[in-house]
Motif scaffolding. Sequence first.
Motif, PDB file in Angstrom:
ATOM      1  N   VAL A   1       4.838  48.512 -61.981  1.00  0.00           N
ATOM      2  CA  VAL A   1       5.637  47.859 -60.943  1.00  0.00           C
ATOM      3  C   VAL A   1       5.476  48.619 -59.629  1.00  0.00           C
ATOM      4  O   VAL A   1       5.374  49.849 -59.612  1.00  0.00           O
ATOM      5  N   PHE A   2       5.407  47.869 -58.552  1.00  0.00           N
ATOM      6  CA  PHE A   2       5.461  48.467 -57.213  1.00  0.00           C
ATOM      7  C   PHE A   2       6.933  48.439 -56.786  1.00  0.00           C
ATOM      8  O   PHE A   2       7.451  47.394 -56.405  1.00  0.00           O
ATOM      9  N   ASP A   3       7.592  49.590 -56.881  1.00  0.00           N
ATOM     10  CA  ASP A   3       9.001  49.648 -56.528  1.00  0.00           C
ATOM     11  C   ASP A   3       9.176  50.269 -55.142  1.00  0.00           C
ATOM     12  O   ASP A   3       8.201  50.499 -54.422  1.00  0.00           O
ATOM     13  N   PHE A   4      10.416  50.571 -54.797  1.00  0.00           N
ATOM     14  CA  PHE A   4      10.734  51.115 -53.479  1.00  0.00           C
ATOM     15  C   PHE A   4       9.971  52.409 -53.214  1.00  0.00           C
ATOM     16  O   PHE A   4       9.445  52.620 -52.123  1.00  0.00           O
ATOM     17  N   TYR A   5       9.891  53.294 -54.210  1.00  0.00           N
ATOM     18  CA  TYR A   5       9.241  54.595 -54.011  1.00  0.00           C
ATOM     19  C   TYR A   5       7.731  54.441 -53.849  1.00  0.00           C
ATOM     20  O   TYR A   5       7.106  55.161 -53.060  1.00  0.00           O
ATOM     21  N   ALA A   6       7.141  53.498 -54.585  1.00  0.00           N
ATOM     22  CA  ALA A   6       5.712  53.234 -54.418  1.00  0.00           C
ATOM     23  C   ALA A   6       5.444  52.686 -53.025  1.00  0.00           C
ATOM     24  O   ALA A   6       4.478  53.082 -52.355  1.00  0.00           O
ATOM     25  N   GLY A   7       6.317  51.770 -52.580  1.00  0.00           N
ATOM     26  CA  GLY A   7       6.172  51.213 -51.235  1.00  0.00           C
ATOM     27  C   GLY A   7       6.311  52.268 -50.165  1.00  0.00           C
ATOM     28  O   GLY A   7       5.594  52.257 -49.155  1.00  0.00           O
ATOM     29  N   LEU A   8       7.230  53.212 -50.385  1.00  0.00           N
ATOM     30  CA  LEU A   8       7.439  54.286 -49.422  1.00  0.00           C
ATOM     31  C   LEU A   8       6.186  55.149 -49.307  1.00  0.00           C
ATOM     32  O   LEU A   8       5.783  55.546 -48.201  1.00  0.00           O
ATOM     33  N   LEU A   9       5.557  55.426 -50.442  1.00  0.00           N
ATOM     34  CA  LEU A   9       4.317  56.213 -50.429  1.00  0.00           C
ATOM     35  C   LEU A   9       3.212  55.478 -49.682  1.00  0.00           C
ATOM     36  O   LEU A   9       2.495  56.075 -48.862  1.00  0.00           O
ATOM     37  N   LEU A  10       3.065  54.179 -49.936  1.00  0.00           N
ATOM     38  CA  LEU A  10       2.035  53.398 -49.254  1.00  0.00           C
ATOM     39  C   LEU A  10       2.272  53.363 -47.743  1.00  0.00           C
ATOM     40  O   LEU A  10       1.334  53.509 -46.947  1.00  0.00           O
ATOM     41  N   LEU A  11       3.518  53.182 -47.330  1.00  0.00           N
ATOM     42  CA  LEU A  11       3.830  53.131 -45.898  1.00  0.00           C
ATOM     43  C   LEU A  11       3.640  54.500 -45.249  1.00  0.00           C
ATOM     44  O   LEU A  11       3.230  54.583 -44.082  1.00  0.00           O
ATOM     45  N   ALA A  12       3.921  55.569 -45.974  1.00  0.00           N
ATOM     46  CA  ALA A  12       3.694  56.919 -45.439  1.00  0.00           C
ATOM     47  C   ALA A  12       2.205  57.157 -45.217  1.00  0.00           C
ATOM     48  O   ALA A  12       1.795  57.736 -44.200  1.00  0.00           O
ATOM     49  N   MET A  13       1.371  56.697 -46.162  1.00  0.00           N
ATOM     50  CA  MET A  13      -0.076  56.810 -45.997  1.00  0.00           C
ATOM     51  C   MET A  13      -0.549  56.003 -44.805  1.00  0.00           C
ATOM     52  O   MET A  13      -1.409  56.449 -44.032  1.00  0.00           O
ATOM     53  N   LEU A  14       0.020  54.812 -44.628  1.00  0.00           N
ATOM     54  CA  LEU A  14      -0.340  53.966 -43.488  1.00  0.00           C
ATOM     55  C   LEU A  14       0.000  54.664 -42.171  1.00  0.00           C
ATOM     56  O   LEU A  14      -0.814  54.683 -41.242  1.00  0.00           O
ATOM     57  N   ALA A  15       1.201  55.236 -42.093  1.00  0.00           N
ATOM     58  CA  ALA A  15       1.623  55.918 -40.870  1.00  0.00           C
ATOM     59  C   ALA A  15       0.689  57.077 -40.541  1.00  0.00           C
ATOM     60  O   ALA A  15       0.287  57.266 -39.385  1.00  0.00           O
ATOM     61  N   TYR A  16       0.314  57.862 -41.563  1.00  0.00           N
ATOM     62  CA  TYR A  16      -0.593  58.992 -41.345  1.00  0.00           C
ATOM     63  C   TYR A  16      -1.948  58.500 -40.821  1.00  0.00           C
ATOM     64  O   TYR A  16      -2.500  59.075 -39.872  1.00  0.00           O
ATOM     65  N   MET A  17      -2.494  57.445 -41.444  1.00  0.00           N
ATOM     66  CA  MET A  17      -3.811  56.948 -41.048  1.00  0.00           C
ATOM     67  C   MET A  17      -3.787  56.357 -39.639  1.00  0.00           C
ATOM     68  O   MET A  17      -4.744  56.510 -38.875  1.00  0.00           O
ATOM     69  N   LEU A  18      -2.686  55.700 -39.271  1.00  0.00           N
ATOM     70  CA  LEU A  18      -2.578  55.148 -37.922  1.00  0.00           C
ATOM     71  C   LEU A  18      -2.506  56.268 -36.879  1.00  0.00           C
ATOM     72  O   LEU A  18      -3.165  56.207 -35.841  1.00  0.00           O
ATOM     73  N   LEU A  19      -1.692  57.279 -37.155  1.00  0.00           N
ATOM     74  CA  LEU A  19      -1.587  58.402 -36.227  1.00  0.00           C
ATOM     75  C   LEU A  19      -2.926  59.123 -36.094  1.00  0.00           C
ATOM     76  O   LEU A  19      -3.322  59.525 -34.998  1.00  0.00           O
ATOM     77  N   ASP A  20      -3.623  59.277 -37.200  1.00  0.00           N
ATOM     78  CA  ASP A  20      -4.933  59.917 -37.184  1.00  0.00           C
ATOM     79  C   ASP A  20      -5.925  59.096 -36.363  1.00  0.00           C
ATOM     80  O   ASP A  20      -6.725  59.651 -35.602  1.00  0.00           O
ATOM     81  N   ALA A  21      -5.852  57.750 -36.512  1.00  0.00           N
ATOM     82  CA  ALA A  21      -6.759  56.875 -35.752  1.00  0.00           C
ATOM     83  C   ALA A  21      -6.473  56.957 -34.257  1.00  0.00           C
ATOM     84  O   ALA A  21      -7.392  56.972 -33.433  1.00  0.00           O
ATOM     85  N   VAL A  22      -5.192  57.006 -33.894  1.00  0.00           N
ATOM     86  CA  VAL A  22      -4.827  57.112 -32.478  1.00  0.00           C
ATOM     87  C   VAL A  22      -5.339  58.430 -31.899  1.00  0.00           C
ATOM     88  O   VAL A  22      -5.932  58.463 -30.818  1.00  0.00           O
TER      89      VAL A  22
END
Length: 318
Positions: free
Chosen positions: A121-142
């Motif tokens: 299951v993709f629960d709240f904690y899994a979603g939080l991890l995915l969004l944290a990875m997204l934030a890191y990759m976006l900041l790195d791209a900027v």
Amino acid sequence: MEWLFAGLGLLILLLAGDSLVRGAVNLALRLGIPALVVSLTIVAFGTSAPELLISVQAVLQGVPGIAIGNVVGSNTANILLVLGFPAILAALHTSACESRKTYIQMIVATVVFIGLAFRGVFDFYAGLLLLAMLAYMLLDAVREAQMHRRMGDECCDPDLDEPEGMDPDMPWWKIVVFLVLGLIGLPLGADLLVDAAQVIARDFGVSESVIGLTLVALGTSLPELATTTMAALRRQADVAIGNVIGSNMFNLLAIIGVATMVGPIPVDPEFLKFDLWVMLAASLLLIPFVFFRRDIGRTWGIVLTVLYLVYVIGVLTC
């Protein structure tokens, strides 16, 4: 009639997504947000809005198979079909695009996504991890884009500083209209498409996951396919592979990440047996074009397109 509603829902989604991007881009620029940041965040997120709304709506309506199928199917279609079919018409000169770093990030995101799927299951904690990875990759791209601009290097995307839809002279009332149309149209189109997809699945005796992997995923990949095809015909497809990698990362991290904030997304065991591995295998097929800077010629285009057709037939017949 269900096919008509599905087509209407998809059309509304695509038009509303474009409207939201135009409105958001010009609002952000009017508020003084740098165009570079707008390109890497608002435009990227806005172009994924149809897939996002479909996934959220699917979770709300209790058909999570459509949500996950949409992401997995879209990522597979982006690589095999969106890069394959245009290359049959004209070779994609992807060697001009330096995308090793973002490609590695996409593979990491894919492996993490598959690992989380095996939790069942993709629960709240899994979603939080995915969004944290997204934030890191976006900041790195900027950070990286700003560094290249300071050094005077040419970025992989020559139009990065000018987001599509940017109009410095757009009046405020038009910005508001674009935003309102996008915000109203996206949930309306998603609702129509998800409802129709459920009926079609019942009529054909297949699961919602299969419909998500095929009908919904292919529909939401059509804009990328049309854009890449036209770019190939105009000999301007050098950034195609970079766009596909970026789109796939957003699908994995943003769409499922945000959808889990609405509710948990159980994983159909069938995804664990076949579809997730096809998505990973398709992603690994890009290694020659990313690391050895090879163009995607007609032969490779035929191979990729045939592989996608075989995959879809396999999904529909199994």
